[in-house]
Design a protein around this motif. Structure first.
Motif, short mmCIF file in Angstrom:
data_model
loop_
_atom_site.label_atom_id
_atom_site.label_comp_id
_atom_site.label_asym_id
_atom_site.label_seq_id
_atom_site.Cartn_x
_atom_site.Cartn_y
_atom_site.Cartn_z
N ALA A 1 0.76 -1.20 -0.03
CA ALA A 1 -0.10 -0.02 -0.01
C ALA A 1 0.93 1.26 0.08
O ALA A 1 1.86 1.35 0.63
CB ALA A 1 -0.90 -0.06 1.22
N PRO A 2 0.36 2.24 -0.77
CA PRO A 2 1.11 3.43 -0.56
C PRO A 2 1.54 3.96 0.74
O PRO A 2 2.79 4.55 1.05
CB PRO A 2 0.25 4.60 -1.24
N VAL B 1 -16.70 8.71 3.77
CA VAL B 1 -15.75 7.49 4.16
C VAL B 1 -14.49 8.15 3.82
O VAL B 1 -14.09 8.73 3.02
CB VAL B 1 -15.79 6.37 3.04
N MET B 2 -13.58 7.72 4.89
CA MET B 2 -12.09 7.96 5.06
C MET B 2 -11.10 7.18 4.67
O MET B 2 -11.52 5.83 4.60
CB MET B 2 -11.99 8.72 6.54
N ASN B 3 -10.09 7.22 4.27
CA ASN B 3 -9.05 6.15 3.92
C ASN B 3 -8.06 6.52 4.63
O ASN B 3 -7.13 7.48 4.08
CB ASN B 3 -8.90 6.28 2.42
N VAL B 4 -7.65 5.82 5.74
CA VAL B 4 -6.39 6.04 6.81
C VAL B 4 -5.79 4.59 6.22
O VAL B 4 -6.03 3.59 6.72
CB VAL B 4 -6.81 6.02 8.12
N SER B 5 -4.34 4.87 5.72
CA SER B 5 -3.58 3.99 5.70
C SER B 5 -4.21 2.79 4.66
O SER B 5 -3.86 1.79 4.84
CB SER B 5 -3.02 3.12 6.78
N SER C 1 -5.61 15.34 4.79
CA SER C 1 -4.50 14.73 4.23
C SER C 1 -3.37 14.59 5.38
O SER C 1 -3.10 15.44 6.09
CB SER C 1 -3.78 15.64 3.06
N ASP C 2 -2.59 13.63 5.14
CA ASP C 2 -1.69 13.03 6.26
C ASP C 2 -0.40 12.72 5.32
O ASP C 2 -0.64 11.83 4.31
CB ASP C 2 -2.10 12.20 6.96
N GLU C 3 0.64 12.96 5.34
CA GLU C 3 1.86 12.76 4.69
C GLU C 3 2.19 11.38 4.72
O GLU C 3 2.42 10.61 3.55
CB GLU C 3 3.08 13.38 5.44
N THR C 4 1.92 10.49 5.73
CA THR C 4 2.15 8.91 5.47
C THR C 4 1.11 8.35 5.44
O THR C 4 0.98 7.22 4.63
CB THR C 4 2.71 8.70 7.05
#
Ligand code: WT7
Length: 642
Positions: free
Chosen positions: A352-353, A519-523, A551-554
Motif C-alpha cells: 500500500a502507498p 468515508v475516510m481512507n486511513v493507511s 491529508s496526512d503525509e504518511t
C-alpha cells in the motif's frame, strides 16, 4: 514535463517474458461473455455452467449459472493431483523469527483436517463462521476449510475490538469463532481470545456454539469448558482425508464487513464461481504470475479484502508460492521486509502507498543495504499513490526497472478492476489507467454524462456500467441498503456507483482521486466518519462530534475530530482528548483513533442542520475557508480556528 504527463511504456525486456497479451483487450471487447467464460476455464468445474451471465435480477447478478465448483479444491487439491504437492505454497514468517514452509500437499492435509473437524462440530453448508486471527497459517487453513465445506466465513481483523467483533458475529449469526490465544505485537504476546470472551459475555445470548483456539503465543488463556476447544487437541487429530463437495457458483463464499456512510458496517457478500474466476484472472495477468517460478508477496492482512483475494484465493488458485508475514515492517527493525525479500527471493511485491511513504521516511539507505534484485514487479493498492512515492518505489525498491501496477478496486468489487497490465500497457505515476479486459468503467458527472478527457476542472464520479464476475451480490441481510448505496445514484441507467471521484486525462487514462462520500481512507483502510462520531458521542462528556478525513503525509488521510462537550463538563482538554482517543481505539480499533481532536464551542451547520464537513476540512488543513454562505452562523469560525 510534469509528473502527471510522464508515461512509462512497458519495457521491451519485460514484455518478452510477460503473460501480457495485447489481444486480450480486443477479445474481451468483441465478446465479453465469451471472454469471461475463457477466464472461468482456468478453474476446475465439477459441473459446467449453462449460462455465463444472468443479469435479469439486476442489481444482483448471477455468473456461471448452474455451474458447480469447490473453491478449496481449486486452490489446493488440483495442484497436488497435478503433481505439484511438493511445491511450497506458503513461506510463512512469524513475527518473532520462527518460520514454516508449507507445501501444497501439506496444505491439503491441514485443510482436510480442519474441514473434517468443522463438519464434526455439526456445521453445514451455508452456516457462518467468524475468523478472528492474526496472520498465522491456520487463518488461511480456516478460510479454505470453510470454503471446502460451503461455510460462509466472516473474517474480522484481529486489531478490531471486542465490540466490533460482537456486532459482526451477531449480524452474520455465526455459529463458530476461530481465533488464537494471543498475537505477537512488536515482541509482546498480547491476548486475543480474551477479546472473544469479552465479545460473547455481554449478557445477551449469542449464536456462537464453539470457539476454536489456535495456540500461537502460549499466553494464559481464559477458558469456557464445553464451548472452547484447542485446535491442537481437535483439528490436529482429525483425518487428513476429505472429499470436497461441489457448490453452486452463486453459493456465498464469504461476508466481509466494510465501512459505509453510516455507523453500521456493511456485510459485503461474495459468492463462489465469478469471484474465484476474477481473483485468479487478475492475479495471473496483473501480477504476470508464473507458477513454480515467482515468489509472490502481498503484504496485506486477511482482515481486509486484499488479503482474501490476493493472499488466499487468487494466488492459491494460480498455484503461487507466496510469502505470508505475521508482523509489522519494523520489528525487530526497519530491515524486516528486505530481509524477507532476500531470504526467499521475492519476485513480486504488492503493498500500500502508506507503507511506501513510511519506507521513504525511514530512508533509502535501509533498502539499499539489501539485494532486492529478485524483485521484477511492484504493486500498489488502497488509495491513490502520490507520484513522488511512485517514483521512489520504482527507483529504490524496483531498481528503476520494475513496472508498478497501481490497482484500483474495492471490497465490493472483490478483485482488481483497473490497473496497467505489465508488458502490455503503459503506466503513469499515480494513475490506475484503464479498466482490465472484460471490465468497463466510466467517469461521469452527476447527471451521468461522461466527463471529457483532459477536462481538469470538473472532476467526475467513477461508475461501473456493466456487471463483473466478482461483484458483490449484496449487503448481508439488507437488500435495501445495497440498492440505496450503490445503485440509486444512477438508477435509471443501472450503473454501480463506486463512491470515488475520478478524472480522465487527455490520453483517456483514469485517475482515481479519492472518496466523495463520508468515508475516510486511513493507511488504505476504510473508516466512516459516522462510525467514529458514534464512538465519540458514546463518551459521557461529549454532546456532539464531527469527524473529517484530512491529508496526512504518511497515512494518506488522518482523522480530525471536533467535539462539543456536555454543558457543565469541566475537564482539562488534554484529559478528555486522551480519553476520547482511548474510547475510539476501544470501540472500533486503534486504526480509527483520531490524530487530532479539537474541543469546540460550536459546529458549522447548514440551515437544515447538516454539519459542513467541507469547511471543517478546510479548518483542519489550515486552508482559507470556502463558501460559507449557506451557514446558519458564519461567525462560528471565529471560535473554531486555532
Ligand atoms: C477504496 C476501497 C481494494 C483493496 C483495498 C481497499 C481506494 C483502492 C486504489 C487505487 C486510488 C484506491 C478507493 C476505493 N482505492 N485502491 N489504486 N487508487 N484509490 O479496499 O477498503 O474497500 O477501499 O480504496 O477510494 O473506493 P476498500
Amino acid at each position: 514535463m510534469t509528473d502527471i504527463q510522464t508515461s512509462y511504456p512497458p519495457s521491451a525486456e519485460f514484455a518478452a517474458v510477460a503473460n501480457g497479451d495485447a489481444a486480450l483487450y480486443a477479445r474481451a471487447a468483441a465478446d465479453r461473455e465469451a471472454f469471461w467464460a475463457e477466464q472461468a476455464n482456468r478453474l476446475h468445474w465439477h459441473e459446467p455452467w449453462t449460462q455465463v451471465l444472468d443479469w435479469s435480477g439486476a442489481p444482483v447478478a448471477k455468473w456461471f449459472v448452474d455451474g458447480k465448483l469447490n473453491v478449496a479444491y481449486n486452490c489446493v487439491d488440483r495442484h497436488v493431483l497435478a503433481g505439484h504437492g511438493d511445491q511450497v505454497a506458503i513461506h510463512w514468517e512469524g513475527e518473532p523469527g520462527d518460520s514454516r514452509d508449507i507445501t501444497y500437499a501439506e496444505l491439503l492435509a491441514e485443510v482436510s483436517r480442519a474441514a473434517n473437524h468443522l463438519a464434526a462440530l455439526g456445521l453445514h453448508a451455508g452456516d457462518r463462521v467468524a475468523i478472528y486471527m492474526p496472520m498465522v497459517p491456520e487463518a488461511i487453513v480456516s478460510m479454505l476449510a470453510c470454503a471446502r465445506l460451503g461455510l460462509t466465513h466472516s473474517v474480522v481483523f484481529a486489531a478490531f475490538s471486542a465490540s466490533a467483533l460482537r456486532s459482526r458475529i451477531d449480524d452474520a449469526q455465526a455459529r463458530l469463532v476461530i481465533t488464537t490465544d494471543g498475537q505477537w505485537r512488536r515482541g509482546q504476546a498480547v491476548s486475543l481470545k480474551a477479546a472473544v470472551d469479552e465479545a460473547l459475555a455481554d449478557g445477551q445470548a449469542s449464536t456462537v456454539e464453539h470457539v476454536l483456539v489456535v495456540r500461537r503465543t502460549g499466553i494464559e488463556t481464559p477458558w469456557t469448558d464445553g464451548r472452547d476447544q484447542w485446535w491442537h487437541e481437535t483439528v490436529a487429530h482429525a483425518s487428513a482425508e476429505h472429499v470436497a463437495d461441489a457448490f453452486d457458483a452463486e453459493h456465498p463464499l464469504y461476508i466481509l464487513y466494510t465501512s459505509g456512510t453510516t455507523g453500521k458496517p456493511k456485510g459485503i457478500v461474495h459468492t463462489t464461481g465469478g469471484y474465484l474466476t476474477q481473483a485468479a484472472y487478475t492475479h495471473h495477468y496483473v501480477f504476470d504470475h508464473k507458477p513454480g517460478q515467482d515468489v509472490y508477496w502481498c503484504t496485506a492482512d486477511i482482515g481486509w479484502v486484499t488479503g482474501h483475494s490476493y493472499i488466499v484465493y487468487g494466488p492459491l488458485a494460480n498455484r503461487a508460492t507466496e510469502v505470508v508475514y505475521e508482523g509489522t515492517p519494523n520489528f525487530p527493525d526497519e530491515h524486516r521486509h528486505w530481509n524477507i525479500v532476500e531470504k526467499y527471493g521475492v519476485t513480486v511485491y504488492y503493498t500500500a502507498p502508506t507503507l511506501v511513504r513510511t519506507f521513504m521516511k525511514w530512508g533509502r539507505e535501509i533498502p539499499d543495504a539489501h539485494d532486492l534484485s529478485s524483485i521484477r514487479l511492484l504493486g500498489s493498492v488502497g488509495e491513490p499513490i502520490n507520484p513522488e512515492a511512485w517514483r521512489w518505489y520504482r527507483e529504490v525498491i524496483g531498481a528503476g526497472a520494475a513496472p508498478i501496477v497501481d490497482t484500483w478496486w474495492q471490497t465490493e468489487t472483490g478483485a482488481i478492476m483497473m490497473s496497467p497490465l505489465p508488458g502490455v500497457t503503459a503506466a503513469k505515476p499515480g494513475a490506475a489507467m484503464k479498466p482490465l479486459p472484460g471490465i468497463t468503467a466510466k467517469v461521469v458527472d452527476d447527471k451521468g454524462v461522461s466527463v471529457d478527457p483532459g477536462e481538469t476542472e470538473a472532476n467526475g464520479y467513477l461508475v461501473l456500467d456493466q456487471p463483473w464476475p466478482s461483484m458483490l451480490r449484496g449487503i448481508w441481510g439488507d437488500p435495501e441498503r445495497f440498492r440505496e448505496t450503490y445503485w440509486a445514484m444512477f438508477a435509471d441507467r443501472g450503473w454501480y456507483f463506486a463512491g470515488d471521484g475520478a478524472k480522465v486525462d487527455a490520453d483517456g487514462d483514469t485517475w482515481v482521486l479519492g472518496r466523495v462520500d463520508d468515508v475516510m481512507n486511513v493507511s488504505g483502510h476504510r473508516i466512516s466518519t459516522a462510525e467514529v462520531e458514534h464512538a465519540l458521542v458514546g463518551h459521557a462528556g461529549v454532546a456532539e462530534a464531527a469527524v473529517v478525513g484530512v491529508s496526512d503525509e504518511t497515512t494518506g488521510q488522518a482523522i480530525a475530530a471536533f467535539v462539543i462537550l456536555q454543558s457543565g463538563v469541566d475537564y482539562p482538554s488534554e484529559q478528555i482528548v486522551a480519553e476520547l482517543k482511548a474510547t475510539v481505539s476501544q470501540e472500533i480499533s486503534p486504526i480509527a483513533k483520531p490524530r487530532d481532536i479539537t474541543v469546540v464551542p460550536e459546529l458549522p451547520k447548514t440551515r437544515s442542520g447538516k454539519i459542513m464537513r467541507r469547511l471543517l476540512r478546510d479548518i483542519a488543513e489550515g486552508r482559507t475557508l470556502g463558501d460559507t454562505s449557506t451557514l446558519v452562523d458564519p461567525k462560528v469560525f471565529d471560535a473554531l480556528r486555532p
